[in-house]
Design a protein around this motif. Structure first.
Motif, PDB file in Angstrom:
ATOM      1  N   THR A  50      41.783  34.607  24.750  1.00 51.28           N
ATOM      2  CA  THR A  50      41.139  35.296  26.013  1.00 51.28           C
ATOM      3  C   THR A  50      41.791  34.717  27.105  1.00 51.28           C
ATOM      4  OG1 THR A  50      39.290  35.842  24.655  1.00 51.28           O
ATOM      5  CG2 THR A  50      39.428  36.132  26.851  1.00 51.28           C
ATOM      6  N   ALA A  51      41.542  33.301  27.305  1.00 47.48           N
ATOM      7  CA  ALA A  51      42.111  32.709  28.457  1.00 47.48           C
ATOM      8  C   ALA A  51      43.599  32.713  28.502  1.00 47.48           C
ATOM      9  CB  ALA A  51      41.823  31.258  28.383  1.00 47.48           C
ATOM     10  N   PHE A  52      44.354  32.416  27.449  1.00 50.98           N
ATOM     11  CA  PHE A  52      45.605  32.378  27.447  1.00 50.98           C
ATOM     12  C   PHE A  52      46.378  33.908  27.849  1.00 50.98           C
ATOM     13  CE2 PHE A  52      49.813  33.382  25.195  1.00 50.98           C
ATOM     14  CZ  PHE A  52      50.509  32.473  25.468  1.00 50.98           C
ATOM     15  N   CYS A  53      45.675  34.848  27.479  1.00 50.76           N
ATOM     16  CA  CYS A  53      45.937  36.264  27.969  1.00 50.76           C
ATOM     17  C   CYS A  53      45.689  36.693  29.341  1.00 50.76           C
ATOM     18  CB  CYS A  53      45.345  37.430  27.087  1.00 50.76           C
ATOM     19  SG  CYS A  53      46.277  37.163  25.381  1.00 50.76           S
ATOM     20  N   GLY A  54      44.623  36.036  29.895  1.00 53.37           N
ATOM     21  CA  GLY A  54      44.331  36.437  31.215  1.00 53.37           C
ATOM     22  C   GLY A  54      43.242  37.698  31.206  1.00 53.37           C
ATOM     23  N   TYR A  55      42.627  37.771  29.967  1.00 51.15           N
ATOM     24  CA  TYR A  55      41.665  38.813  29.862  1.00 51.15           C
ATOM     25  C   TYR A  55      40.364  38.510  30.667  1.00 51.15           C
ATOM     26  CZ  TYR A  55      38.442  42.350  27.781  1.00 51.15           C
ATOM     27  OH  TYR A  55      37.465  43.203  27.422  1.00 51.15           O
ATOM     28  N   VAL A  56      40.146  39.550  31.370  1.00 50.43           N
ATOM     29  CA  VAL A  56      38.826  39.610  32.202  1.00 50.43           C
ATOM     30  C   VAL A  56      38.221  40.855  31.746  1.00 50.43           C
ATOM     31  CG1 VAL A  56      37.777  39.181  34.435  1.00 50.43           C
ATOM     32  CG2 VAL A  56      39.793  38.113  34.058  1.00 50.43           C
TER      33      VAL A  56
END
Length: 68
Positions: A50-56
């Motif tokens: 999630t952090a790697f993809c920049g998902y918010v």
């Protein structure tokens, strides 16, 4: 989870070449985020992926309106 899609399906859906899909999947595995083998997708580290993809995620009140 069961994942019946093949690399060619992912490539077509994402507008990528089969080679690029293979490299991206290899990178996800090398980083320890996810692994795809034998019709199964394993998300190994959901928080890191999630952090790697920049998902918010959307706030709940917006998500409810979008679902309508």
């Amino acid at each position: 989870v069961p994942f019946p899609l093949r690399r060619r399906h992912l490539a077509a859906a994402l507008g990528m070449s089969g080679t690029h899909v293979a490299r991206s999947l290899a990178e996800l595995a090398a980083q320890g985020f996810a692994r795809l083998e034998e019709d199964m997708l394993a998300i190994l580290d959901p928080a890191a992926l999630t952090a790697f993809c920049g998902y918010v995620p959307m706030p709940d009140e917006i998500g409810r309106r979008v679902m309508l």
